[in-house]
Design a protein around this motif. Structure first.
Motif, PDB file in Angstrom:
ATOM      1  N   GLN A 141      40.127  34.867  18.967  1.00  0.00           N
ATOM      2  CA  GLN A 141      39.652  36.079  19.621  1.00  0.00           C
ATOM      3  C   GLN A 141      38.642  35.768  20.719  1.00  0.00           C
ATOM      4  O   GLN A 141      38.638  36.400  21.777  1.00  0.00           O
ATOM      5  CB  GLN A 141      39.033  37.031  18.590  1.00  0.00           C
ATOM      6  N   GLN A 187      51.584  33.135  22.620  1.00  0.00           N
ATOM      7  CA  GLN A 187      52.151  34.221  21.824  1.00  0.00           C
ATOM      8  C   GLN A 187      51.405  35.530  22.034  1.00  0.00           C
ATOM      9  O   GLN A 187      51.959  36.615  21.818  1.00  0.00           O
ATOM     10  CB  GLN A 187      52.131  33.850  20.342  1.00  0.00           C
ATOM     11  N   ARG A 188      50.164  35.437  22.480  1.00  0.00           N
ATOM     12  CA  ARG A 188      49.352  36.629  22.742  1.00  0.00           C
ATOM     13  C   ARG A 188      49.316  36.975  24.228  1.00  0.00           C
ATOM     14  O   ARG A 188      48.480  37.756  24.673  1.00  0.00           O
ATOM     15  CB  ARG A 188      47.934  36.395  22.194  1.00  0.00           C
ATOM     16  N   LEU A 212      40.659  34.548  23.643  1.00  0.00           N
ATOM     17  CA  LEU A 212      41.347  35.692  24.275  1.00  0.00           C
ATOM     18  C   LEU A 212      40.405  36.488  25.147  1.00  0.00           C
ATOM     19  O   LEU A 212      40.741  36.865  26.279  1.00  0.00           O
ATOM     20  CB  LEU A 212      41.976  36.592  23.195  1.00  0.00           C
ATOM     21  N   GLN A 216      49.384  29.544  20.270  1.00  0.00           N
ATOM     22  CA  GLN A 216      48.789  30.786  19.792  1.00  0.00           C
ATOM     23  C   GLN A 216      48.419  31.702  20.957  1.00  0.00           C
ATOM     24  O   GLN A 216      48.638  32.913  20.912  1.00  0.00           O
ATOM     25  CB  GLN A 216      47.542  30.482  18.949  1.00  0.00           C
TER      26      GLN A 216
END
Length: 325
Positions: free
Chosen positions: A318, A74-75, A321, A71
Motif C-alpha cells: 500500500q 496486478q494493481r 501504491l 504485485q
C-alpha cells in the motif's frame, strides 16, 4: 572457507580485521558525505525503491524484486527495474533489455527479471543512467532498483533490505573479515526488512521461497522435481546450499550437488561435463537463463517464487501504491 570465516567458526577473520576496519571507514565516509551534501545524489522524476542487502552473498533479493513488480503490475502500476548488471558486459551503457539480450551482455539477474515480469529493465554501472534510459522510452510510474542500497548516487524514496533469516549477519564484521557491507544498525534507517527463511524478528516481514514445478529447458515440459530420475543438482547463486535444501524439501535426492560461483559464466562444455548418460541435471532458474541457447533435453530448472503474506506485507504494498500514484 569463506562461510566458516564469516560465521566466526574460523579464527582467520581476526587476520582480516584491519582490512574490515578500512572498508568500514571508507564506506562510512562515503555515506556521511552524501548525508552532508558534500556529494550529490541524482533524483529521478518518478519514485525510486531500492531492494538491497547488508551482506554479500545471496539473500533472496531477486525473487523479492520479481514479487514486488508482479504485485504492483496486478494493481495497475507501470514499473521499471534497474540493475548494475553483475556478470554481464555490454558494448555500451545504459543497456535497455530486449528479448534478444543475452546474460553475457546484461547479467543473469536482469535477464531473469525481464523474462519473468515483462517489465522494462535497464542496466548500467551508473544506475541513474539506467533510470533515464527507461524513462526515455517507457511511461513508468515507479522504478525498482535490484541491489544498490550502498549506491548513494541515486536518490531513493524507499529502502527495502532482504535478510537471510538463517545466516543473518554472521560474525557481524565488514568485508572481508565478515559478510557485512554496512553494519546491522543500518536496519534502523530503512523502510522495511524482509526476512527470507528462519524466524523473522519483531517488525520484519517474513518470507518463504516457494518452489514450483520443474521446467525442461528444451521442451518447456513441467513436472514434479521428485519425479525426475538420477538428479545432479547445479546452483550458481549467492548461497547454493539454499537451493539444494529446497530440492530436499521437494522430495528430491540428488546424486551430487555442484555449487558454482555467483554470476559464473557457463558454456555447453561446462554444463555437459556435470552429468553422465541417464542422469538429469536440475539447476536454478538464474542458471537456466544462461543455458537456454545450448540447452539439452535432460536439463531442467526449478523456479521459486517469493511468498510474503500478512499485514506487514500488505502495508508495504500500500505504501508503494501511494508512492506510485
Amino acid at each position: 572457507m569463506i562461510a566458516r570465516i564469516w560465521s566466526g567458526e574460523s579464527p582467520l577473520w581476526l587476520v582480516l580485521l584491519p582490512l574490515s576496519w578500512l572498508y568500514g571507514l571508507v564506506s562510512g565516509a562515503i555515506r556521511f558525505a552524501y548525508r552532508l551534501g558534500l556529494k550529490k545524489s541524482w533524483r529521478a522524476p518518478v519514485p525510486v525503491v531500492v531492494v538491497g542487502n547488508l551482506t554479500a552473498g545471496g539473500n533472496g533479493k531477486t525473487p523479492v524484486v520479481i514479487w514486488l513488480v508482479e504485485q504492483l503490475q496486478q494493481r495497475g502500476i507501470r514499473v521499471g527495474v534497474v540493475s548494475r548488471g553483475y556478470g554481464g558486459k555490454a558494448e555500451r551503457y545504459p543497456l535497455l533489455l530486449e528479448p534478444v539480450t543475452t546474460t553475457d551482455q546484461a547479467g543473469d539477474e536482469p535477464v531473469l527479471i525481464y523474462q519473468r515480469t515483462g517489465a522494462p529493465v535497464a542496466v548500467s554501472p551508473v544506475r541513474s543512467d539506467a533510470v533515464k534510459a527507461i524513462l526515455a522510452s517507457h511511461p513508468v510510474q515507479l522504478i525498482i532498483t535490484d541491489d544498490g542500497l550502498q549506491h548513494y548516487k541515486l536518490a531513493r524514496d524507499k529502502e527495502i533490505v532482504v535478510v537471510d533469516g538463517v545466516r543473518r549477519f554472521g560474525n557481524g564484521w565488514w568485508l572481508p573479515a565478515g559478510p557485512m557491507r554496512e553494519r546491522e544498525s543500518r536496519l534502523t534507517s530503512v523502510d522495511a526488512v524482509i526476512t527470507n527463511g528462519g524466524v523473522a524478528k519483531a517488525g520484519e516481514i517474513p518470507m518463504r521461497l516457494r518452489p514450483g514445478l520443474a521446467v525442461n529447458l528444451l521442451t518447456g515440459e513441467r513436472r514434479e522435481v521428485s519425479q525426475l530420475n538420477a538428479i545432479v543438482a547445479m546452483a550458481g547463486i549467492g548461497h547454493p546450499p539454499r537451493f539444494f535444501a529446497t530440492l530436499a524439501e521437494c522430495g528430491a535426492t540428488p546424486l551430487k550437488c555442484v555449487a558454482l560461483a555467483d554470476h559464473q559464466a557457463l558454456s555447453l562444455n561446462d554444463v555437459t561435463s556435470l552429468v553422465q548418460p541417464g542422469q538429469t541435471l536440475v539447476m536454478t532458474e538464474k542458471d537456466a537463463v544462461k543455458c537456454r541457447a545450448f540447452a539439452q533435453n535432460n536439463w531442467w530448472y526449478l523456479p521459486v517464487d517469493a511468498q510474503l503474506e500478512g499485514e506487514q506485507a500488505e502495508k508495504l504494498l500500500q505504501e508503494l501504491l501511494t508512492l506510485a500514484r
